[in-house]
Design a protein around this motif. Structure first.
Motif, PDB file in Angstrom:
ATOM      1  N   ALA A   1       0.955  -1.231  -0.079  1.00 36.74           N
ATOM      2  CA  ALA A   1      -0.009  -0.187  -0.118  1.00 36.74           C
ATOM      3  C   ALA A   1       0.900   1.371  -0.085  1.00 36.74           C
ATOM      4  O   ALA A   1       0.255   2.099  -0.129  1.00 36.74           O
ATOM      5  CB  ALA A   1      -0.749  -0.042   1.365  1.00 36.74           C
ATOM      6  N   SER A   2       2.298   1.317   0.608  1.00 37.47           N
ATOM      7  CA  SER A   2       2.828   2.199   0.643  1.00 37.47           C
ATOM      8  C   SER A   2       3.715   2.266  -1.194  1.00 37.47           C
ATOM      9  O   SER A   2       4.821   3.186  -0.629  1.00 37.47           O
ATOM     10  CB  SER A   2       3.783   2.332   1.657  1.00 37.47           C
ATOM     11  OG  SER A   2       4.753   1.565   2.145  1.00 37.47           O
ATOM     12  N   SER A   3       3.595   1.322  -1.953  1.00 41.20           N
ATOM     13  CA  SER A   3       4.801   1.028  -2.894  1.00 41.20           C
ATOM     14  C   SER A   3       6.003   0.441  -2.331  1.00 41.20           C
ATOM     15  O   SER A   3       7.642   1.395  -3.140  1.00 41.20           O
ATOM     16  CB  SER A   3       4.416   2.522  -3.633  1.00 41.20           C
ATOM     17  OG  SER A   3       3.076   2.518  -4.187  1.00 41.20           O
ATOM     18  N   LEU A   4       6.611   0.423  -1.113  1.00 39.80           N
ATOM     19  CA  LEU A   4       7.742  -0.403  -1.116  1.00 39.80           C
ATOM     20  C   LEU A   4       8.481  -1.296  -0.884  1.00 39.80           C
ATOM     21  O   LEU A   4       9.363  -1.598  -0.745  1.00 39.80           O
ATOM     22  CB  LEU A   4       8.067   0.176   0.956  1.00 39.80           C
ATOM     23  CG  LEU A   4       7.637   1.637   0.811  1.00 39.80           C
ATOM     24  CD1 LEU A   4       7.585   2.442   2.588  1.00 39.80           C
ATOM     25  CD2 LEU A   4       8.704   2.451   0.537  1.00 39.80           C
ATOM     26  N   ASP A   5       7.984  -2.338  -1.230  1.00 41.58           N
ATOM     27  CA  ASP A   5       7.650  -3.507  -1.167  1.00 41.58           C
ATOM     28  C   ASP A   5       8.985  -4.293  -2.452  1.00 41.58           C
ATOM     29  O   ASP A   5      10.005  -4.475  -1.704  1.00 41.58           O
ATOM     30  CB  ASP A   5       6.428  -4.609  -1.593  1.00 41.58           C
ATOM     31  CG  ASP A   5       5.527  -4.290  -2.566  1.00 41.58           C
ATOM     32  OD1 ASP A   5       5.844  -2.703  -3.453  1.00 41.58           O
ATOM     33  OD2 ASP A   5       4.764  -4.570  -3.136  1.00 41.58           O
ATOM     34  N   SER A   6       8.671  -3.002  -3.775  1.00 46.42           N
ATOM     35  CA  SER A   6      10.305  -4.043  -3.921  1.00 46.42           C
ATOM     36  C   SER A   6      11.449  -3.507  -3.659  1.00 46.42           C
ATOM     37  O   SER A   6      12.406  -3.699  -3.885  1.00 46.42           O
ATOM     38  CB  SER A   6      10.133  -3.456  -5.902  1.00 46.42           C
ATOM     39  OG  SER A   6      10.035  -1.602  -4.940  1.00 46.42           O
ATOM     40  N   TYR A   7      11.218  -2.372  -2.807  1.00 52.59           N
ATOM     41  CA  TYR A   7      12.831  -1.960  -1.874  1.00 52.59           C
ATOM     42  C   TYR A   7      13.193  -3.027  -1.225  1.00 52.59           C
ATOM     43  O   TYR A   7      14.624  -3.143  -0.980  1.00 52.59           O
ATOM     44  CB  TYR A   7      12.186  -0.977  -1.085  1.00 52.59           C
ATOM     45  CG  TYR A   7      12.435   0.049  -2.045  1.00 52.59           C
ATOM     46  CD1 TYR A   7      13.827   1.137  -2.806  1.00 52.59           C
ATOM     47  CD2 TYR A   7      10.935   0.643  -2.216  1.00 52.59           C
ATOM     48  CE1 TYR A   7      13.464   2.231  -3.434  1.00 52.59           C
ATOM     49  CE2 TYR A   7      10.789   2.425  -3.292  1.00 52.59           C
ATOM     50  CZ  TYR A   7      12.003   2.290  -3.669  1.00 52.59           C
ATOM     51  OH  TYR A   7      11.718   4.500  -4.789  1.00 52.59           O
ATOM     52  N   PHE A   8      12.640  -4.096  -0.928  1.00 51.47           N
ATOM     53  CA  PHE A   8      13.648  -4.885  -0.175  1.00 51.47           C
ATOM     54  C   PHE A   8      13.875  -6.566  -0.411  1.00 51.47           C
ATOM     55  O   PHE A   8      12.986  -7.081  -0.357  1.00 51.47           O
ATOM     56  CB  PHE A   8      12.606  -5.455   1.685  1.00 51.47           C
ATOM     57  CG  PHE A   8      12.177  -3.620   2.173  1.00 51.47           C
ATOM     58  CD1 PHE A   8      13.055  -3.394   2.607  1.00 51.47           C
ATOM     59  CD2 PHE A   8      11.182  -2.977   1.369  1.00 51.47           C
ATOM     60  CE1 PHE A   8      12.969  -2.217   3.367  1.00 51.47           C
ATOM     61  CE2 PHE A   8      11.264  -1.850   2.423  1.00 51.47           C
ATOM     62  CZ  PHE A   8      12.602  -1.356   3.126  1.00 51.47           C
ATOM     63  N   GLU A   9      15.109  -6.804  -0.277  1.00 50.69           N
ATOM     64  CA  GLU A   9      15.683  -8.146  -0.290  1.00 50.69           C
ATOM     65  C   GLU A   9      14.821  -9.368   0.502  1.00 50.69           C
ATOM     66  O   GLU A   9      14.824 -10.374  -0.004  1.00 50.69           O
ATOM     67  CB  GLU A   9      17.432  -8.468  -0.231  1.00 50.69           C
ATOM     68  CG  GLU A   9      17.758  -6.991  -1.483  1.00 50.69           C
ATOM     69  CD  GLU A   9      19.344  -7.544  -1.500  1.00 50.69           C
ATOM     70  OE1 GLU A   9      19.997  -8.655  -1.782  1.00 50.69           O
ATOM     71  OE2 GLU A   9      19.977  -6.511  -1.469  1.00 50.69           O
ATOM     72  N   VAL A  10      14.569  -8.990   1.817  1.00 56.29           N
ATOM     73  CA  VAL A  10      14.137  -9.936   2.189  1.00 56.29           C
ATOM     74  C   VAL A  10      12.756  -9.252   3.597  1.00 56.29           C
ATOM     75  O   VAL A  10      13.042  -8.303   3.589  1.00 56.29           O
ATOM     76  CB  VAL A  10      15.302 -11.047   3.785  1.00 56.29           C
ATOM     77  CG1 VAL A  10      16.214 -11.583   2.289  1.00 56.29           C
ATOM     78  CG2 VAL A  10      15.629  -9.969   4.090  1.00 56.29           C
TER      79      VAL A  10
END
Length: 171
Positions: free
Chosen positions: A133-142
């Protein structure tokens, strides 16, 4: 003044979600008070509410119920499950604005080829919904999260480190 790191220092960074990447305090407070009122007939005091932020869900609920003389593992399980259901229905239609500077910091780390991980006391479906919902999911490897039985934040950090190690990340 903004400081920039050298490539040698850009190794691995661990982020929490609530209060670090986004601010959902009011949403969490409303959810917790609603659940405790519905399941046990009371609202949380300010100190009880404050204690809900940081530790894994099961630990938070167990501590509140112990403090009120209401603890059973079944009641903890019920509240953990109810928290997941309530938060997912609240977050599903929502766009969440990241806190100021978060996107810039994550982009900077990405450009520097740093390993970026997220570990949180949230249950995994809730954490994924918040990051999506914050469009941050793609930044994290795990993404390492609490599960319904996690009782220590240290367990979650160890899980994140183990996940990164399994991916061959050195830090």
């Amino acid at each position: 003044e903004q400081t920039h790191m050298t490539d040698q220092t850009a190794r691995c960074f661990f982020f929490d979600i609530d209060g670090t990447l986004v601010d959902l305090r009011q949403t969490w407070e409303a959810t917790y008070n609603s659940l405790y009122h519905k399941h046990h007939g009371f609202s949380l005091t300010e100190p009880e509410m404050k204690s809900m932020f940081g530790p894994p869900e099961a630990e938070c609920h167990a501590n509140i119920l112990r403090g009120r003389g209401l603890y059973t593992s079944e009641r903890v399980d019920t509240l953990v499950s109810a928290t997941e259901t309530a938060m997912l229905s609240t977050l599903e239609p929502t766009n969440i604005e990241p806190l100021p500077g978060v996107i810039d910091a994550l982009n900077d780390l990405h450009q520097r080829k740093a390993t970026v991980a997220c570990y949180t006391g949230n249950l995994e479906p809730i954490a994924r919904a918040i990051l999506r919902a914050s469009s941050l999911d793609s930044y994290f490897e795990v993404l390492a999260c609490a599960d319904a039985k996690t009782i220590s934040r240290d367990q979650i950090l160890k899980k994140a480190v183990d996940m990164l190690t399994a991916k061959g990340k050195v830090f």
